[in-house]
Write a protein that holds these residues in place. Sequence first.
Motif, mmCIF file in Angstrom:
data_model
loop_
_atom_site.group_PDB
_atom_site.id
_atom_site.type_symbol
_atom_site.label_atom_id
_atom_site.label_comp_id
_atom_site.label_asym_id
_atom_site.label_seq_id
_atom_site.Cartn_x
_atom_site.Cartn_y
_atom_site.Cartn_z
ATOM 1 N N LYS A 1 6.353 -10.066 2.606
ATOM 2 C CA LYS A 1 6.091 -10.731 3.879
ATOM 3 C C LYS A 1 6.683 -9.939 5.036
ATOM 4 C CE LYS A 1 5.749 -15.470 2.113
ATOM 5 N NZ LYS A 1 6.361 -16.829 2.079
ATOM 6 N N LEU A 2 7.924 -9.471 4.856
ATOM 7 C CA LEU A 2 8.583 -8.695 5.908
ATOM 8 C C LEU A 2 7.821 -7.420 6.223
ATOM 9 C CD1 LEU A 2 12.335 -9.062 4.861
ATOM 10 C CD2 LEU A 2 11.311 -9.899 6.983
ATOM 11 N N ASN A 3 7.437 -6.696 5.187
ATOM 12 C CA ASN A 3 6.723 -5.438 5.398
ATOM 13 C C ASN A 3 5.340 -5.649 6.002
ATOM 14 O OD1 ASN A 3 8.634 -3.462 4.568
ATOM 15 N ND2 ASN A 3 8.293 -4.023 2.437
ATOM 16 N N HIS A 4 4.662 -6.725 5.564
ATOM 17 C CA HIS A 4 3.348 -7.010 6.121
ATOM 18 C C HIS A 4 3.448 -7.428 7.586
ATOM 19 C CE1 HIS A 4 1.551 -7.858 1.851
ATOM 20 N NE2 HIS A 4 1.888 -6.608 2.045
ATOM 21 N N LEU A 5 4.459 -8.237 7.903
ATOM 22 C CA LEU A 5 4.668 -8.641 9.300
ATOM 23 C C LEU A 5 4.983 -7.436 10.175
ATOM 24 C CD1 LEU A 5 6.725 -11.939 8.868
ATOM 25 C CD2 LEU A 5 4.444 -11.721 9.881
ATOM 26 N N LEU A 6 5.760 -6.507 9.641
ATOM 27 C CA LEU A 6 6.093 -5.303 10.389
ATOM 28 C C LEU A 6 4.842 -4.488 10.683
ATOM 29 C CD1 LEU A 6 8.219 -3.447 11.617
ATOM 30 C CD2 LEU A 6 8.495 -2.385 9.365
ATOM 31 N N VAL B 1 -5.847 0.784 15.248
ATOM 32 C CA VAL B 1 -6.206 1.521 14.036
ATOM 33 C C VAL B 1 -5.429 0.961 12.850
ATOM 34 C CG1 VAL B 1 -6.132 3.753 12.872
ATOM 35 C CG2 VAL B 1 -6.785 3.621 15.275
ATOM 36 N N VAL B 2 -6.151 0.629 11.787
ATOM 37 C CA VAL B 2 -5.511 0.081 10.587
ATOM 38 C C VAL B 2 -4.954 1.234 9.754
ATOM 39 C CG1 VAL B 2 -5.824 -1.290 8.503
ATOM 40 C CG2 VAL B 2 -7.115 -1.852 10.564
ATOM 41 N N LYS B 3 -3.679 1.125 9.422
ATOM 42 C CA LYS B 3 -3.027 2.140 8.595
ATOM 43 C C LYS B 3 -2.332 1.462 7.426
ATOM 44 C CE LYS B 3 -2.037 5.191 12.532
ATOM 45 N NZ LYS B 3 -0.977 5.910 13.278
ATOM 46 N N GLY B 4 -2.019 2.237 6.396
ATOM 47 C CA GLY B 4 -1.279 1.688 5.268
ATOM 48 C C GLY B 4 -1.790 2.227 3.943
ATOM 49 N N GLN B 5 -1.289 1.665 2.868
ATOM 50 C CA GLN B 5 -1.662 2.093 1.521
ATOM 51 C C GLN B 5 -1.898 0.876 0.653
ATOM 52 O OE1 GLN B 5 1.381 3.898 -1.039
ATOM 53 N NE2 GLN B 5 -0.111 5.450 -1.657
ATOM 54 N N ILE B 6 -2.885 0.952 -0.209
ATOM 55 C CA ILE B 6 -3.142 -0.119 -1.170
ATOM 56 C C ILE B 6 -3.287 0.490 -2.559
ATOM 57 C CG2 ILE B 6 -4.217 -1.777 0.391
ATOM 58 C CD1 ILE B 6 -6.929 -0.739 -0.540
ATOM 59 N N ARG B 7 -2.924 -0.317 -3.556
ATOM 60 C CA ARG B 7 -3.033 0.093 -4.955
ATOM 61 C C ARG B 7 -4.002 -0.853 -5.643
ATOM 62 N NH1 ARG B 7 2.835 -1.202 -5.831
ATOM 63 N NH2 ARG B 7 2.098 -2.665 -4.270
ATOM 64 N N PRO C 1 -2.502 -5.545 6.350
ATOM 65 C CA PRO C 1 -3.672 -5.048 7.088
ATOM 66 C C PRO C 1 -4.541 -4.119 6.251
ATOM 67 C CG PRO C 1 -1.720 -5.007 8.488
ATOM 68 C CD PRO C 1 -1.249 -5.361 7.096
ATOM 69 N N ALA C 2 -3.894 -3.290 5.420
ATOM 70 C CA ALA C 2 -4.658 -2.354 4.591
ATOM 71 C C ALA C 2 -5.502 -3.096 3.561
ATOM 72 C CB ALA C 2 -3.710 -1.382 3.900
ATOM 73 N N LEU C 3 -4.922 -4.134 2.925
ATOM 74 C CA LEU C 3 -5.686 -4.893 1.930
ATOM 75 C C LEU C 3 -6.797 -5.698 2.607
ATOM 76 C CD1 LEU C 3 -6.137 -5.677 -0.971
ATOM 77 C CD2 LEU C 3 -4.381 -7.452 -0.750
ATOM 78 N N LYS C 4 -6.529 -6.240 3.778
ATOM 79 C CA LYS C 4 -7.579 -6.941 4.525
ATOM 80 C C LYS C 4 -8.738 -5.998 4.810
ATOM 81 C CE LYS C 4 -4.807 -10.430 6.978
ATOM 82 N NZ LYS C 4 -4.331 -10.872 8.320
ATOM 83 N N ALA C 5 -8.401 -4.776 5.170
ATOM 84 C CA ALA C 5 -9.452 -3.793 5.445
ATOM 85 C C ALA C 5 -10.297 -3.546 4.201
ATOM 86 C CB ALA C 5 -8.819 -2.488 5.935
ATOM 87 N N PHE C 6 -9.642 -3.398 3.053
ATOM 88 C CA PHE C 6 -10.362 -3.162 1.807
ATOM 89 C C PHE C 6 -11.250 -4.355 1.459
ATOM 90 C CE2 PHE C 6 -10.475 -3.343 -2.915
ATOM 91 C CZ PHE C 6 -11.180 -2.182 -3.137
ATOM 92 N N LEU C 7 -10.723 -5.567 1.585
ATOM 93 C CA LEU C 7 -11.499 -6.762 1.256
ATOM 94 C C LEU C 7 -12.690 -6.930 2.186
ATOM 95 C CD1 LEU C 7 -8.617 -9.327 0.551
ATOM 96 C CD2 LEU C 7 -9.983 -8.074 -1.114
ATOM 97 N N SER C 8 -12.544 -6.457 3.424
ATOM 98 C CA SER C 8 -13.640 -6.604 4.382
ATOM 99 C C SER C 8 -14.867 -5.792 3.980
ATOM 100 C CB SER C 8 -13.173 -6.191 5.779
ATOM 101 O OG SER C 8 -13.013 -4.770 5.871
ATOM 102 N N LEU C 9 -14.675 -4.781 3.135
ATOM 103 C CA LEU C 9 -15.810 -3.976 2.677
ATOM 104 C C LEU C 9 -16.793 -4.811 1.874
ATOM 105 C CD1 LEU C 9 -13.987 -0.733 1.431
ATOM 106 C CD2 LEU C 9 -15.085 -1.102 3.643
ATOM 107 N N PHE C 10 -16.299 -5.903 1.271
ATOM 108 C CA PHE C 10 -17.139 -6.734 0.392
ATOM 109 C C PHE C 10 -17.409 -8.111 0.974
ATOM 110 C CE2 PHE C 10 -14.020 -4.134 -1.930
ATOM 111 C CZ PHE C 10 -14.872 -3.175 -2.474
ATOM 112 N N ASP C 11 -16.984 -8.341 2.218
ATOM 113 C CA ASP C 11 -17.172 -9.644 2.887
ATOM 114 C C ASP C 11 -16.470 -10.769 2.154
ATOM 115 O OD1 ASP C 11 -18.782 -8.483 4.851
ATOM 116 O OD2 ASP C 11 -20.606 -8.741 3.670
#
Length: 288
Positions: free
Chosen positions: A70-75, A87-93, A275-285
């Motif tokens: 939560k802390l890292n995502h809020l940051l 611009v959305v930045k970050g890393q997802i696994r 934000p990075a995971l939201k970006a990935f999920l947005s690819l599939f609506d």
Amino acid sequence: MNLNDFKIFEAVANHGSFTKAAEAMFTVQSNVTARIKNLEEEFDAALFSRTSRKVVLTQAGEKLMIYSKKLNHLLEEAKQAIGKNDVVKGQIRVGALETMMATKGPEMVNDLADDFPYVEMEFRSDTRENLINEVLNYRLDAAFIPAPIDIPELEQFKFKTEEIVAVVPTNCKSLDDLLLHNPVKAIVFDQGCVYRARLDSWLVSKGIYNYHKTEMNSIEGVVNFIESGIGFSVLPKEIITTFYSNRKIKTFALPKELGVMTTVLIYKKDIPLSPALKAFLSLFDFLK
């Protein structure tokens, strides 16, 4: 205690090792050990259970992981909200079965790179059960796995439905022809593979409980052995039509209850979406 301590804490949890966490964080192991000790003293609780092979989160560590995420995502959200641009930045696994990675992985990576060029993705393959455990233990942000799944801690979205087929040498006349061999010979992946489980289920439905198994650890190896006439296997039809249509193999449909597989995307419910995971999920609506 500072935010970097939480990043080190997450690195240890992700890698299951103080040494590997140190490498990932570009620091020395002694610093990782000291920062984890500092956190444990701060919260007055052991955060990791240490064994000779790896370290795993304790119950207290799992609770802290939720807050750390939560802390890292809020940051990250704050950086986007206050920064000069959006611009959305970050890393997802992200995890998936090897077959899923082969057919859909390149498309996903390309789409993510086109729409969100500053989001980095680590894509890895594993068995269904391992992928579920990796998500539950915060080592993967999301995973594509075969349904059904009923775990309250996990959110899930239907991704696709595909046909699973029996893949046989070209001289095989029918599925019943396979059963004439004594013993029946099959090419399988390791234990835990969903396709191996379906192969087992089909043979059991035919009254066959024991058969000759040749284990392989790659799709290419399985296809090569089938083409050589050593045995048969069970794989997604899309894999065969996409990559192996010119090989000396052919496919037969399986019974409907075994021949259809639905894939879902899963991720943890108890932490906010980065934000990075939201970006990935947005690819599939998925988030509409």
